[in-house]
Design a protein around this motif. Structure first.
Motif, PDB file in Angstrom:
ATOM      1  N   ASP A   1      10.762 -57.486  32.683  1.00 29.26           N
ATOM      2  CA  ASP A   1       9.313 -57.596  32.866  1.00 29.26           C
ATOM      3  C   ASP A   1       8.678 -56.239  33.184  1.00 29.26           C
ATOM      4  O   ASP A   1       7.600 -55.922  32.692  1.00 29.26           O
ATOM      5  N   GLU A   2       9.355 -55.451  33.989  1.00 31.36           N
ATOM      6  CA  GLU A   2       8.761 -54.194  34.426  1.00 31.36           C
ATOM      7  C   GLU A   2       8.899 -53.066  33.408  1.00 31.36           C
ATOM      8  O   GLU A   2       7.959 -52.306  33.175  1.00 31.36           O
ATOM      9  N   TYR A   3      10.080 -52.944  32.788  1.00 31.72           N
ATOM     10  CA  TYR A   3      10.341 -51.781  31.945  1.00 31.72           C
ATOM     11  C   TYR A   3      10.355 -52.061  30.448  1.00 31.72           C
ATOM     12  O   TYR A   3      10.440 -51.131  29.658  1.00 31.72           O
ATOM     13  N   GLY A   4      10.302 -53.301  30.035  1.00 23.80           N
ATOM     14  CA  GLY A   4      10.263 -53.628  28.621  1.00 23.80           C
ATOM     15  C   GLY A   4      11.640 -53.664  27.980  1.00 23.80           C
ATOM     16  O   GLY A   4      12.504 -52.850  28.281  1.00 23.80           O
ATOM     17  N   PHE A   5      11.832 -54.620  27.086  1.00 22.87           N
ATOM     18  CA  PHE A   5      13.092 -54.843  26.383  1.00 22.87           C
ATOM     19  C   PHE A   5      12.949 -54.332  24.951  1.00 22.87           C
ATOM     20  O   PHE A   5      11.884 -54.422  24.358  1.00 22.87           O
ATOM     21  N   TYR A   6      14.034 -53.817  24.371  1.00 21.80           N
ATOM     22  CA  TYR A   6      13.994 -53.377  22.978  1.00 21.80           C
ATOM     23  C   TYR A   6      15.195 -53.923  22.208  1.00 21.80           C
ATOM     24  O   TYR A   6      16.148 -54.416  22.784  1.00 21.80           O
ATOM     25  N   SER A   7      15.126 -53.842  20.887  1.00 19.65           N
ATOM     26  CA  SER A   7      16.169 -54.200  19.934  1.00 19.65           C
ATOM     27  C   SER A   7      16.199 -55.688  19.640  1.00 19.65           C
ATOM     28  O   SER A   7      15.193 -56.373  19.767  1.00 19.65           O
ATOM     29  N   ASP A   8      17.370 -56.176  19.208  1.00 17.55           N
ATOM     30  CA  ASP A   8      17.534 -57.589  18.842  1.00 17.55           C
ATOM     31  C   ASP A   8      17.402 -58.487  20.047  1.00 17.55           C
ATOM     32  O   ASP A   8      17.474 -58.039  21.182  1.00 17.55           O
ATOM     33  N   GLY A   9      17.280 -59.784  19.784  1.00 18.42           N
ATOM     34  CA  GLY A   9      17.347 -60.760  20.856  1.00 18.42           C
ATOM     35  C   GLY A   9      18.761 -60.827  21.393  1.00 18.42           C
ATOM     36  O   GLY A   9      19.721 -60.510  20.689  1.00 18.42           O
ATOM     37  N   GLU A  10      18.887 -61.240  22.627  1.00 23.88           N
ATOM     38  CA  GLU A  10      20.202 -61.286  23.267  1.00 23.88           C
ATOM     39  C   GLU A  10      20.348 -62.517  24.142  1.00 23.88           C
ATOM     40  O   GLU A  10      19.368 -63.006  24.707  1.00 23.88           O
ATOM     41  N   THR A  11      21.571 -62.974  24.260  1.00 20.75           N
ATOM     42  CA  THR A  11      21.940 -63.994  25.232  1.00 20.75           C
ATOM     43  C   THR A  11      22.991 -63.391  26.146  1.00 20.75           C
ATOM     44  O   THR A  11      23.967 -62.813  25.674  1.00 20.75           O
TER      45      THR A  11
END
Length: 186
Positions: free
Chosen positions: A70-80
């Protein structure tokens, strides 16, 4: 430790699988972020390692990783990420969103695996409905479900299908993923 963190001294375990998602942005360092481009600093590899370095339990690890997304942002493919300790197991699914606003740049949802049940991660998102139903409270307050702040508002919409909202659909890997899920339950 491998590419992903695996286990720590507190018996906190993390497993991983990559999922097809609608949006796959590259990492965006803070100095390249701006009004039209949100920073995206974290990926599931780093999240798993940080969680194993700092957490003793699965729920604590989910909270930490969700906060970082939430704070720093996610990148690339989706992940589990499958996160378990000696008391409980959780499924954490995450992805980037194409939004440029400050709040909904990335999303995640985590669901506790009920005692006596099994969950199969097979390179496809598996969490489906985020339902208001009897819960009628924000997903962060549920005992068995945690989610990005602001991603779903039960007052505005009774049901959100996480899988349909963020994935490439059931046909993305019908023979690679869904047959593996079916085999476990067969």
């Amino acid at each position: 430790d491998a590419n992903y963190g695996v286990m720590n001294e507190h018996s906190l375990l993390i497993g991983e699988c990559t999922n097809g998602t609608r949006y796959r942005p590259d990492a965006v360092p803070q100095e390249q972020a701006g009004p039209d481009r949100h920073q995206r600093l974290v990926y599931s590899e780093e999240l798993s390692k940080v969680a194993l370095e700092r957490c003793k339990g699965a729920r604590e690890a989910i909270h930490l990783m969700g906060t970082l997304i939430d704070e720093y942002g996610f990148y690339s493919d989706g992940e589990t990420l499958l996160v378990a300790d000696t008391e409980e197991a959780w499924v954490l699914e995450m992805c980037a969103l194409p939004s440029n606003d400050d709040w909904n740049h990335s999303a995640w949802i985590a669901q506790r695996v009920p005692d006596g049940h099994v969950f199969v991660a097979a390179n496809t998102f598996r969490i489906r409905d985020i339902t208001g139903g009897d819960d009628q409270i924000h997903p962060l307050d549920l005992k068995n479900r945690l989610a990005s702040v602001g991603y779903w508002d039960p007052e505005q919409d009774q049901t959100c299908d996480w899988f349909r909202a963020v994935s490439e659909g059931e046909e993305h890997h019908p023979y690679y993923s869904l047959r593996r899920v079916w085999r476990v339950f067969d």
